[in-house]
Scaffold this motif. Structure first.
Motif, PDB file in Angstrom:
ATOM      1  N   GLN A 102       0.855  -1.188   0.000  1.00  0.00           N
ATOM      2  CA  GLN A 102       0.000   0.000   0.000  1.00  0.00           C
ATOM      3  C   GLN A 102       0.886   1.231   0.000  1.00  0.00           C
ATOM      4  OE1 GLN A 102      -3.344   0.105   2.695  1.00  0.00           O
ATOM      5  NE2 GLN A 102      -3.264   2.335   2.788  1.00  0.00           N
ATOM      6  N   ILE A 103       0.639   2.153  -0.944  1.00  0.00           N
ATOM      7  CA  ILE A 103       1.461   3.354  -1.055  1.00  0.00           C
ATOM      8  C   ILE A 103       0.667   4.627  -0.791  1.00  0.00           C
ATOM      9  CG2 ILE A 103       3.181   2.309  -2.574  1.00  0.00           C
ATOM     10  CD1 ILE A 103       1.779   3.672  -4.943  1.00  0.00           C
ATOM     11  N   GLY A 104      -0.637   4.516  -0.589  1.00  0.00           N
ATOM     12  CA  GLY A 104      -1.421   5.707  -0.289  1.00  0.00           C
ATOM     13  C   GLY A 104      -2.832   5.354   0.112  1.00  0.00           C
ATOM     14  N   GLU A 105      -3.455   6.303   0.841  1.00  0.00           N
ATOM     15  CA  GLU A 105      -4.853   6.150   1.213  1.00  0.00           C
ATOM     16  C   GLU A 105      -5.450   7.535   1.379  1.00  0.00           C
ATOM     17  OE1 GLU A 105      -7.757   3.834   4.375  1.00  0.00           O
ATOM     18  OE2 GLU A 105      -5.603   3.742   4.649  1.00  0.00           O
ATOM     19  N   GLY A 106      -6.657   7.701   0.892  1.00  0.00           N
ATOM     20  CA  GLY A 106      -7.351   8.988   0.984  1.00  0.00           C
ATOM     21  C   GLY A 106      -7.844   9.418  -0.379  1.00  0.00           C
ATOM     22  N   LYS A 111      -7.667   3.517  -1.754  1.00  0.00           N
ATOM     23  CA  LYS A 111      -6.398   2.953  -1.315  1.00  0.00           C
ATOM     24  C   LYS A 111      -5.603   2.684  -2.585  1.00  0.00           C
ATOM     25  CE  LYS A 111      -7.526   0.731   3.039  1.00  0.00           C
ATOM     26  NZ  LYS A 111      -7.466  -0.517   3.821  1.00  0.00           N
ATOM     27  N   THR A 112      -4.319   3.011  -2.560  1.00  0.00           N
ATOM     28  CA  THR A 112      -3.473   2.836  -3.738  1.00  0.00           C
ATOM     29  C   THR A 112      -2.339   1.872  -3.400  1.00  0.00           C
ATOM     30  OG1 THR A 112      -4.003   5.091  -4.408  1.00  0.00           O
ATOM     31  CG2 THR A 112      -2.132   4.057  -5.489  1.00  0.00           C
ATOM     32  N   CYS A 127      -7.927   1.236  -5.525  1.00  0.00           N
ATOM     33  CA  CYS A 127      -9.171   0.633  -5.043  1.00  0.00           C
ATOM     34  C   CYS A 127     -10.083   1.748  -4.534  1.00  0.00           C
ATOM     35  CB  CYS A 127      -8.888  -0.365  -3.924  1.00  0.00           C
ATOM     36  SG  CYS A 127      -7.938  -1.794  -4.471  1.00  0.00           S
ATOM     37  N   HIS A 128     -11.236   1.880  -5.163  1.00  0.00           N
ATOM     38  CA  HIS A 128     -12.226   2.882  -4.765  1.00  0.00           C
ATOM     39  C   HIS A 128     -13.054   2.278  -3.635  1.00  0.00           C
ATOM     40  CE1 HIS A 128     -11.359   5.411  -8.279  1.00  0.00           C
ATOM     41  NE2 HIS A 128     -11.112   4.246  -8.869  1.00  0.00           N
ATOM     42  N   TYR A 181      -0.154  13.084   0.687  1.00  0.00           N
ATOM     43  CA  TYR A 181       1.176  13.004   1.301  1.00  0.00           C
ATOM     44  C   TYR A 181       1.048  12.448   2.713  1.00  0.00           C
ATOM     45  CZ  TYR A 181       5.565  14.434   3.427  1.00  0.00           C
ATOM     46  OH  TYR A 181       6.755  14.446   4.093  1.00  0.00           O
ATOM     47  N   GLU A 182       1.856  11.451   3.020  1.00  0.00           N
ATOM     48  CA  GLU A 182       1.895  10.889   4.364  1.00  0.00           C
ATOM     49  C   GLU A 182       3.304  11.042   4.897  1.00  0.00           C
ATOM     50  OE1 GLU A 182       0.391   6.947   4.776  1.00  0.00           O
ATOM     51  OE2 GLU A 182      -1.322   7.333   3.497  1.00  0.00           O
TER      52      GLU A 182
END
Length: 104
Positions: free
Chosen positions: A13-17, A41-42, A61-62, A101-102
């Motif tokens: 997982q590289i991103g969420e939001g 989620k990416t 993923c939507h 950005y996280e």
């Protein structure tokens, strides 16, 4: 491009939001159509082809599809209803995803 079956080796997982995805349009210059992707989620997905070729692809993923058209292709192909399950897909190599950005 050779069509072949791939086996997933790793998913990270590289991103969420809320993200933004840009699709390349067919113009003489680089022009993209960009839109918000909603709550997602990416993932970075590492795969290996039957011929040994290793590739990485971005999958989005939507999480909330409740407002999507119930006659849309994802629901027809997957035989599900909007809002019942996340819908995931790979980005093509000419698409761009901007992720939240996280801080590490």
């Amino acid at each position: 491009m050779l069509l072949q079956k791939y086996t997933i080796e790793e998913v990270e997982q590289i991103g969420e939001g809320v993200n933004m995805v840009c699709h390349k349009l067919n113009y003489a210059y680089a022009v993209h159509f960009c839109h918000g992707g909603g709550s997602t989620k990416t993932f970075m997905v590492s795969m290996i082809g039957v011929d040994g070729t290793k590739v990485k692809a971005v999958s989005i993923c939507h999480k909330d599809t409740s407002l999507w058209n119930p006659k849309g292709l994802p629901f027809v192909v997957l035989n599900v209803k909007p809002g019942t399950t996340p819908i995931c897909h790979f980005l093509q190599d000419d698409q761009i995803a901007f992720l939240p950005y996280e801080e590490a």
